[in-house]
Motif scaffolding. Sequence first.
Motif, PDB file in Angstrom:
ATOM      1  N   PRO A  36       0.822  -1.205   0.000  1.00 34.64           N
ATOM      2  CA  PRO A  36       0.000   0.000   0.000  1.00 34.64           C
ATOM      3  C   PRO A  36       0.862   1.263   0.000  1.00 34.64           C
ATOM      4  O   PRO A  36       2.055   1.208   0.276  1.00 34.64           O
ATOM      5  CB  PRO A  36      -0.796  -0.118   1.299  1.00 34.64           C
ATOM      6  CG  PRO A  36       0.090  -0.900   2.211  1.00 34.64           C
ATOM      7  CD  PRO A  36       0.816  -1.880   1.312  1.00 34.64           C
ATOM      8  N   LEU A  37       0.232   2.377  -0.272  1.00 31.93           N
ATOM      9  CA  LEU A  37       0.905   3.664  -0.314  1.00 31.93           C
ATOM     10  C   LEU A  37       1.552   3.962   1.037  1.00 31.93           C
ATOM     11  O   LEU A  37       0.912   3.834   2.076  1.00 31.93           O
ATOM     12  CB  LEU A  37      -0.113   4.755  -0.662  1.00 31.93           C
ATOM     13  CG  LEU A  37       0.407   6.177  -0.802  1.00 31.93           C
ATOM     14  CD1 LEU A  37       1.388   6.283  -1.968  1.00 31.93           C
ATOM     15  CD2 LEU A  37      -0.764   7.125  -1.030  1.00 31.93           C
ATOM     16  N   ASP A  38       2.816   4.331   1.001  1.00 27.62           N
ATOM     17  CA  ASP A  38       3.564   4.666   2.216  1.00 27.62           C
ATOM     18  C   ASP A  38       2.856   5.822   2.934  1.00 27.62           C
ATOM     19  O   ASP A  38       2.563   6.860   2.332  1.00 27.62           O
ATOM     20  CB  ASP A  38       4.993   5.063   1.828  1.00 27.62           C
ATOM     21  CG  ASP A  38       5.928   5.207   3.008  1.00 27.62           C
ATOM     22  OD1 ASP A  38       5.577   5.945   3.959  1.00 27.62           O
ATOM     23  OD2 ASP A  38       7.015   4.612   2.964  1.00 27.62           O
ATOM     24  N   GLN A  39       2.593   5.658   4.207  1.00 26.06           N
ATOM     25  CA  GLN A  39       1.860   6.650   5.000  1.00 26.06           C
ATOM     26  C   GLN A  39       2.561   8.014   5.001  1.00 26.06           C
ATOM     27  O   GLN A  39       1.909   9.053   5.130  1.00 26.06           O
ATOM     28  CB  GLN A  39       1.673   6.155   6.433  1.00 26.06           C
ATOM     29  CG  GLN A  39       0.850   7.077   7.317  1.00 26.06           C
ATOM     30  CD  GLN A  39      -0.591   7.249   6.838  1.00 26.06           C
ATOM     31  OE1 GLN A  39      -1.211   6.308   6.359  1.00 26.06           O
ATOM     32  NE2 GLN A  39      -1.123   8.467   6.973  1.00 26.06           N
ATOM     33  N   ARG A  40       3.871   8.038   4.813  1.00 26.50           N
ATOM     34  CA  ARG A  40       4.584   9.316   4.796  1.00 26.50           C
ATOM     35  C   ARG A  40       4.117  10.203   3.652  1.00 26.50           C
ATOM     36  O   ARG A  40       4.069  11.432   3.792  1.00 26.50           O
ATOM     37  CB  ARG A  40       6.092   9.084   4.734  1.00 26.50           C
ATOM     38  CG  ARG A  40       6.627   8.472   6.033  1.00 26.50           C
ATOM     39  CD  ARG A  40       8.061   8.079   5.914  1.00 26.50           C
ATOM     40  NE  ARG A  40       8.177   6.911   5.035  1.00 26.50           N
ATOM     41  CZ  ARG A  40       9.299   6.237   4.824  1.00 26.50           C
ATOM     42  NH1 ARG A  40      10.415   6.608   5.419  1.00 26.50           N
ATOM     43  NH2 ARG A  40       9.318   5.179   4.031  1.00 26.50           N
ATOM     44  N   TYR A  41       3.733   9.601   2.523  1.00 22.61           N
ATOM     45  CA  TYR A  41       3.191  10.392   1.414  1.00 22.61           C
ATOM     46  C   TYR A  41       1.835  10.989   1.787  1.00 22.61           C
ATOM     47  O   TYR A  41       1.544  12.142   1.460  1.00 22.61           O
ATOM     48  CB  TYR A  41       3.049   9.543   0.151  1.00 22.61           C
ATOM     49  CG  TYR A  41       4.353   9.122  -0.463  1.00 22.61           C
ATOM     50  CD1 TYR A  41       5.283  10.059  -0.902  1.00 22.61           C
ATOM     51  CD2 TYR A  41       4.656   7.774  -0.625  1.00 22.61           C
ATOM     52  CE1 TYR A  41       6.479   9.670  -1.482  1.00 22.61           C
ATOM     53  CE2 TYR A  41       5.848   7.377  -1.212  1.00 22.61           C
ATOM     54  CZ  TYR A  41       6.756   8.325  -1.637  1.00 22.61           C
ATOM     55  OH  TYR A  41       7.937   7.940  -2.217  1.00 22.61           O
ATOM     56  N   VAL A  42       1.014  10.196   2.468  1.00 23.62           N
ATOM     57  CA  VAL A  42      -0.301  10.684   2.903  1.00 23.62           C
ATOM     58  C   VAL A  42      -0.129  11.839   3.881  1.00 23.62           C
ATOM     59  O   VAL A  42      -0.790  12.875   3.762  1.00 23.62           O
ATOM     60  CB  VAL A  42      -1.130   9.541   3.524  1.00 23.62           C
ATOM     61  CG1 VAL A  42      -2.447  10.070   4.096  1.00 23.62           C
ATOM     62  CG2 VAL A  42      -1.382   8.434   2.505  1.00 23.62           C
ATOM     63  N   ASP A  43       0.779  11.677   4.838  1.00 23.39           N
ATOM     64  CA  ASP A  43       1.029  12.727   5.825  1.00 23.39           C
ATOM     65  C   ASP A  43       1.529  14.002   5.144  1.00 23.39           C
ATOM     66  O   ASP A  43       1.079  15.114   5.468  1.00 23.39           O
ATOM     67  CB  ASP A  43       2.045  12.264   6.870  1.00 23.39           C
ATOM     68  CG  ASP A  43       1.533  11.107   7.719  1.00 23.39           C
ATOM     69  OD1 ASP A  43       0.306  10.848   7.733  1.00 23.39           O
ATOM     70  OD2 ASP A  43       2.383  10.446   8.362  1.00 23.39           O
ATOM     71  N   ALA A  44       2.440  13.849   4.191  1.00 22.41           N
ATOM     72  CA  ALA A  44       2.962  15.020   3.471  1.00 22.41           C
ATOM     73  C   ALA A  44       1.858  15.696   2.676  1.00 22.41           C
ATOM     74  O   ALA A  44       1.738  16.930   2.684  1.00 22.41           O
ATOM     75  CB  ALA A  44       4.105  14.602   2.552  1.00 22.41           C
ATOM     76  N   PHE A  45       1.037  14.902   2.005  1.00 20.95           N
ATOM     77  CA  PHE A  45      -0.075  15.471   1.244  1.00 20.95           C
ATOM     78  C   PHE A  45      -0.995  16.278   2.153  1.00 20.95           C
ATOM     79  O   PHE A  45      -1.398  17.396   1.814  1.00 20.95           O
ATOM     80  CB  PHE A  45      -0.868  14.374   0.534  1.00 20.95           C
ATOM     81  CG  PHE A  45      -2.109  14.899  -0.121  1.00 20.95           C
ATOM     82  CD1 PHE A  45      -2.039  15.509  -1.363  1.00 20.95           C
ATOM     83  CD2 PHE A  45      -3.329  14.830   0.525  1.00 20.95           C
ATOM     84  CE1 PHE A  45      -3.177  16.043  -1.950  1.00 20.95           C
ATOM     85  CE2 PHE A  45      -4.475  15.346  -0.056  1.00 20.95           C
ATOM     86  CZ  PHE A  45      -4.400  15.954  -1.300  1.00 20.95           C
ATOM     87  N   SER A  47      -0.309  17.755   4.945  1.00 21.49           N
ATOM     88  CA  SER A  47       0.356  18.999   5.358  1.00 21.49           C
ATOM     89  C   SER A  47       0.335  20.031   4.240  1.00 21.49           C
ATOM     90  O   SER A  47       0.082  21.221   4.479  1.00 21.49           O
ATOM     91  CB  SER A  47       1.801  18.718   5.772  1.00 21.49           C
ATOM     92  OG  SER A  47       1.842  17.936   6.938  1.00 21.49           O
ATOM     93  N   ILE A  48       0.591  19.593   3.026  1.00 21.90           N
ATOM     94  CA  ILE A  48       0.564  20.503   1.873  1.00 21.90           C
ATOM     95  C   ILE A  48      -0.844  21.047   1.682  1.00 21.90           C
ATOM     96  O   ILE A  48      -1.045  22.253   1.499  1.00 21.90           O
ATOM     97  CB  ILE A  48       1.067  19.779   0.603  1.00 21.90           C
ATOM     98  CG1 ILE A  48       2.562  19.465   0.727  1.00 21.90           C
ATOM     99  CG2 ILE A  48       0.769  20.600  -0.652  1.00 21.90           C
ATOM    100  CD1 ILE A  48       3.069  18.464  -0.287  1.00 21.90           C
ATOM    101  N   GLU A  49      -1.823  20.165   1.738  1.00 21.09           N
ATOM    102  CA  GLU A  49      -3.211  20.562   1.528  1.00 21.09           C
ATOM    103  C   GLU A  49      -3.684  21.589   2.562  1.00 21.09           C
ATOM    104  O   GLU A  49      -4.474  22.476   2.257  1.00 21.09           O
ATOM    105  CB  GLU A  49      -4.093  19.306   1.579  1.00 21.09           C
ATOM    106  CG  GLU A  49      -5.542  19.545   1.270  1.00 21.09           C
ATOM    107  CD  GLU A  49      -6.349  18.268   1.309  1.00 21.09           C
ATOM    108  OE1 GLU A  49      -7.133  18.053   0.372  1.00 21.09           O
ATOM    109  OE2 GLU A  49      -6.210  17.484   2.283  1.00 21.09           O
ATOM    110  N   ALA A  50      -3.168  21.488   3.780  1.00 22.53           N
ATOM    111  CA  ALA A  50      -3.592  22.377   4.867  1.00 22.53           C
ATOM    112  C   ALA A  50      -2.892  23.737   4.846  1.00 22.53           C
ATOM    113  O   ALA A  50      -3.308  24.648   5.553  1.00 22.53           O
ATOM    114  CB  ALA A  50      -3.341  21.697   6.211  1.00 22.53           C
ATOM    115  N   ASP A  51      -1.857  23.893   4.044  1.00 20.52           N
ATOM    116  CA  ASP A  51      -1.037  25.107   4.027  1.00 20.52           C
ATOM    117  C   ASP A  51      -1.395  25.962   2.812  1.00 20.52           C
ATOM    118  O   ASP A  51      -1.164  25.550   1.671  1.00 20.52           O
ATOM    119  CB  ASP A  51       0.440  24.707   3.992  1.00 20.52           C
ATOM    120  CG  ASP A  51       1.397  25.866   4.126  1.00 20.52           C
ATOM    121  OD1 ASP A  51       1.020  27.024   3.847  1.00 20.52           O
ATOM    122  OD2 ASP A  51       2.558  25.610   4.485  1.00 20.52           O
TER     123      ASP A  51
END
Length: 152
Positions: A36-45, A47-51
């Motif tokens: 599955p997709l590495d959770q670090r990509y989800v977390d980064a996304f 953060s980007i989406e919230a900024d």
Amino acid sequence: MNHLVFRTALLADIPAIVALLADDELGSKRENTGTPLDQRYVDAFQSIEADVNQRLVVVVDGTEIIGTLQLSFIPGIARLGSWRGQIEAVRIAAHRRDSGLGHKMFEWAISECKSRGCSLVQLTTDKSRTDAHRFYENLGFKASHEGYKLAL
């Protein structure tokens, strides 16, 4: 290329973005395209989406994601309090390279920076990417600074 859409990335786009990032010699060593997709990509996304000063963008032709880049809008005191636009993680699908898409992506990104009031657009590029260096210089970018990175 008449049907290109530039849009803010969605979480569902992240696997395609990671695949684009991994599709070269340098990226293949840095990215994880496994499932599955590495959770670090989800977390980064997230953060980007919230900024409001970050924008992860995809370029879509029909239903296919054929390009990506990230824009960062950086406020600063230098240059009379100028904002800078930072363009990073630019990738184009291999079968669409050398088609003029890169020029369209940079025209779009620079226009976005202007609309946000930036007085400078900057980017970094790996020293080994000589083709990219020529491309950026042809767009009018100047290799005016030496950059350094420290991996943590």
